[in-house]
Design a protein around this motif. Structure first.
Motif, PDB file in Angstrom:
ATOM      1  N   PRO A 152      56.820  -6.285  43.071  1.00  0.00           N
ATOM      2  CA  PRO A 152      57.539  -7.574  43.119  1.00  0.00           C
ATOM      3  C   PRO A 152      59.027  -7.344  43.325  1.00  0.00           C
ATOM      4  O   PRO A 152      59.550  -6.264  43.056  1.00  0.00           O
ATOM      5  N   GLY A 153      59.657  -8.369  43.829  1.00  0.00           N
ATOM      6  CA  GLY A 153      61.091  -8.284  44.097  1.00  0.00           C
ATOM      7  C   GLY A 153      61.906  -8.730  42.895  1.00  0.00           C
ATOM      8  O   GLY A 153      61.362  -9.041  41.834  1.00  0.00           O
ATOM      9  N   THR A 154      63.213  -8.746  43.093  1.00  0.00           N
ATOM     10  CA  THR A 154      64.141  -9.172  42.040  1.00  0.00           C
ATOM     11  C   THR A 154      64.924 -10.369  42.569  1.00  0.00           C
ATOM     12  O   THR A 154      65.299 -10.398  43.747  1.00  0.00           O
ATOM     13  N   GLY A 155      65.158 -11.326  41.703  1.00  0.00           N
ATOM     14  CA  GLY A 155      65.945 -12.481  42.141  1.00  0.00           C
ATOM     15  C   GLY A 155      65.669 -13.662  41.238  1.00  0.00           C
ATOM     16  O   GLY A 155      65.176 -13.497  40.119  1.00  0.00           O
ATOM     17  N   GLU A 156      65.966 -14.848  41.726  1.00  0.00           N
ATOM     18  CA  GLU A 156      65.772 -16.055  40.916  1.00  0.00           C
ATOM     19  C   GLU A 156      64.283 -16.358  40.832  1.00  0.00           C
ATOM     20  O   GLU A 156      63.566 -16.360  41.833  1.00  0.00           O
ATOM     21  N   LEU A 157      63.804 -16.572  39.606  1.00  0.00           N
ATOM     22  CA  LEU A 157      62.383 -16.838  39.384  1.00  0.00           C
ATOM     23  C   LEU A 157      62.170 -18.343  39.198  1.00  0.00           C
ATOM     24  O   LEU A 157      63.118 -19.080  38.936  1.00  0.00           O
ATOM     25  N   ALA A 158      60.924 -18.749  39.317  1.00  0.00           N
ATOM     26  CA  ALA A 158      60.610 -20.188  39.204  1.00  0.00           C
ATOM     27  C   ALA A 158      61.054 -20.740  37.849  1.00  0.00           C
ATOM     28  O   ALA A 158      61.406 -21.908  37.705  1.00  0.00           O
ATOM     29  N   CYS A 159      61.063 -19.850  36.846  1.00  0.00           N
ATOM     30  CA  CYS A 159      61.412 -20.325  35.495  1.00  0.00           C
ATOM     31  C   CYS A 159      62.924 -20.461  35.341  1.00  0.00           C
ATOM     32  O   CYS A 159      63.423 -20.741  34.265  1.00  0.00           O
ATOM     33  N   GLY A 160      63.655 -20.180  36.435  1.00  0.00           N
ATOM     34  CA  GLY A 160      65.120 -20.332  36.369  1.00  0.00           C
ATOM     35  C   GLY A 160      65.838 -19.063  35.985  1.00  0.00           C
ATOM     36  O   GLY A 160      67.046 -18.938  36.143  1.00  0.00           O
ATOM     37  N   GLU A 161      65.076 -18.085  35.455  1.00  0.00           N
ATOM     38  CA  GLU A 161      65.734 -16.812  35.118  1.00  0.00           C
ATOM     39  C   GLU A 161      65.949 -16.000  36.394  1.00  0.00           C
ATOM     40  O   GLU A 161      65.348 -16.291  37.440  1.00  0.00           O
ATOM     41  N   GLY A 165      60.098  -9.680  39.225  1.00  0.00           N
ATOM     42  CA  GLY A 165      58.875 -10.473  39.069  1.00  0.00           C
ATOM     43  C   GLY A 165      58.608 -11.420  40.220  1.00  0.00           C
ATOM     44  O   GLY A 165      57.545 -12.009  40.309  1.00  0.00           O
ATOM     45  N   ARG A 166      59.598 -11.536  41.159  1.00  0.00           N
ATOM     46  CA  ARG A 166      59.377 -12.414  42.323  1.00  0.00           C
ATOM     47  C   ARG A 166      58.299 -11.806  43.218  1.00  0.00           C
ATOM     48  O   ARG A 166      58.261 -10.587  43.400  1.00  0.00           O
ATOM     49  N   LEU A 167      57.443 -12.654  43.741  1.00  0.00           N
ATOM     50  CA  LEU A 167      56.456 -12.160  44.712  1.00  0.00           C
ATOM     51  C   LEU A 167      57.198 -11.409  45.830  1.00  0.00           C
ATOM     52  O   LEU A 167      58.248 -11.864  46.292  1.00  0.00           O
ATOM     53  N   ALA A 168      56.657 -10.263  46.221  1.00  0.00           N
ATOM     54  CA  ALA A 168      57.298  -9.461  47.274  1.00  0.00           C
ATOM     55  C   ALA A 168      57.515 -10.296  48.531  1.00  0.00           C
ATOM     56  O   ALA A 168      56.820 -11.291  48.760  1.00  0.00           O
TER      57      ALA A 168
END
Ligand code: PMT
Length: 400
Positions: A152-161, A165-168
């Motif tokens: 998974p990638g790094t960046g803004e997640l759906a939960c706002g964090e 955990g971002r989908l690749a």
């Protein structure tokens, strides 16, 4: 022709907000003429409907292991038997845990457990869930089963964090799929490729350059990576993103490209010079912008180093050296001359006047000439052309 054309892909979608990206991936796969069959978990349907995936894939969507339709009755066994690869994207922490345990209480879990084809897992979840020791252990377990994990990638997640955990990205997943369909015949090779134009400055504003987009060189780099090579790409100024898994060195002038190539050449097994290196540069680069004048402007140009020729003159044993020839006439004669004069193992000749070959187009039609043979390829995508060039490099090294 894409490397995914005709490939039968079972796409398993699980209950993550990233399920909407799986819909975009479906569209991308179908656009490359892959055959996509979607398996949805119950939780996934809370995010994206089966109708959406049926419309995008053009095939029935499988959801229920106990459906009474003919397709459903043995779907958990037949789906993977009739596919080339199983792609689970997004893969939630729950699905990863269940797969690690060998659970089979849903259609998707049963399909994966029964699969004897490559399985690609694309995790997507909140950072804390991903980094939890249990999830990390489960992912390692899947790797021990021989499943391919697209990190998974790094960046803004759906939960706002913001975090891991971002989908690749689709490009990373596509690279993984393509690598599964390619021979692994470049594994262990160190290869260096040059791509794009160079820019030779005239003053702080102006430069001499050419129309190279870098697409041919980047295609060579991507295809080599998929076939297992360690790839270094020396790229002039182009508008292309770094191919996944490739070391990219960005340069501007011919002198910078020469330095980058010569510094790394001794450690390389194969060097392919696809860059359109400027043969000349202005004798003087003015410190200030040259002012317009009525009399016009005369330029004094001096020669740049011929990188390929230098490589041919100082080649180390075991190097396979490949050059390109951008020709508008006398293609074969000019190609043979360069093969000889630059001490090459292979020359790739392409016509630069055609509207579908050479500079800044998606396709190319090349003539491959080595010391034993000459082959004219049909008009192909630059990726397919690149694969043929690698096939020839492998053949040359096998007979060296
Ligand atoms: O980048 P694209 O838009 O996809 O376009 C691809 C391409 C047309 C640029 C590519 O297919 C191609 O033909 N590249 C070579 C262009 C070129 O400079 O050809 P040439 O015949 O002028 O040079 C012959 C060879 O010597 C090339 O391998 C070149 O990299 C090399 N060279 C040339 C000059 C120089 N000073 N140093 C070099 O190493």
């Amino acid at each position: 022709m894409s490397g995914l054309q005709g490939k039968r892909i079972v796409l398993g979608v699980t209950g993550s907000i990233a399920a909407f990206k799986a819909a975009e991936w479906t569209r991308s796969l179908v656009k490359e003429e892959a055959v996509v069959t979607v398996v949805l978990t119950e939780a996934a349907e809370r995010f994206v409907s089966a109708l959406t995936f049926a419309a995008l894939s053009g095939n029935p969507v499988h959801r229920d292991m106990f459906g009474d339709s003919p397709e459903a009755i043995m779907a958990h066994l037949n789906l993977s038997r009739e596919a080339d690869v199983l792609l689970v994207a997004p893969a939630t922490a729950q699905t990863i845990a269940a797969l690690a345990q060998g659970a089979a209480d849903s259609l998707l879990l049963a399909v994966v457990l029964a699969a004897r084809i490559p399985v690609v897992i694309c995790p997507a979840m909140n950072s804390n869930m991903l980094l939890h020791p249990a999830t990390q252990r489960n992912i390692r377990c899947l790797e021990e089963y021989g499943y391919h994990i697209v990190q998974p990638g790094t960046g803004e997640l759906a939960c706002g964090e913001v975090g891991d955990g971002r989908l690749a990205d689709w490009e990373a997943a596509r690279e993984k799929l393509l690598s599964l369909f390619q021979p692994d015949d470049l594994r262990g090779y160190r290869v260096l490729i040059t791509a794009g134009p160079t820019r030779e400055p005239l003053d702080p504003v102006r430069f001499l350059s050419n129309r190279s987009s870098g697409k041919m060189g980047f295609a060579l780099a991507s295809t080599a990576r998929r076939r297992g090579a360690g790839v270094t790409l020396v790229a002039g100024p182009v508008h292309l993103t770094d191919p996944p898994g490739v070391e990219v060195i960005r340069v501007t002038t011919a002198a910078e490209m020469a330095r980058a190539v010569f510094d790394r050449a001794p450690e390389m097994d194969v060097i392919i010079k696809a860059a359109a290196v400027a043969d000349f540069k202005p004798q003087v680069c003015e410190e200030h912008k040259i002012k317009k004048s009525e009399e016009g402007l005369r330029l004094e140009l001096v020669k740049n180093v011929d990188i390929l020729k230098e490589l041919g003159q100082n080649r180390h044993p075991g190097l396979t050296l490949v050059g390109f020839a951008a020709e508008s006439r006398r293609h074969v004669e000019e190609g043979r001359r360069k093969l000889r004069e630059k001490n090459l193992d292979l020359i790739v000749i392409n016509d630069i006047l055609g509207s579908t070959t050479g500079f800044d187009v998606e396709t190319n039609q090349v003539i491959l000439i080595d010391k034993q043979s000459s082959t004219t390829l049909p008009l192909l995508s630059k990726e397919a052309t690149a694969d043929h060039i690698w096939d020839r490099v492998v053949a040359i090294r096998q007979h060296a």
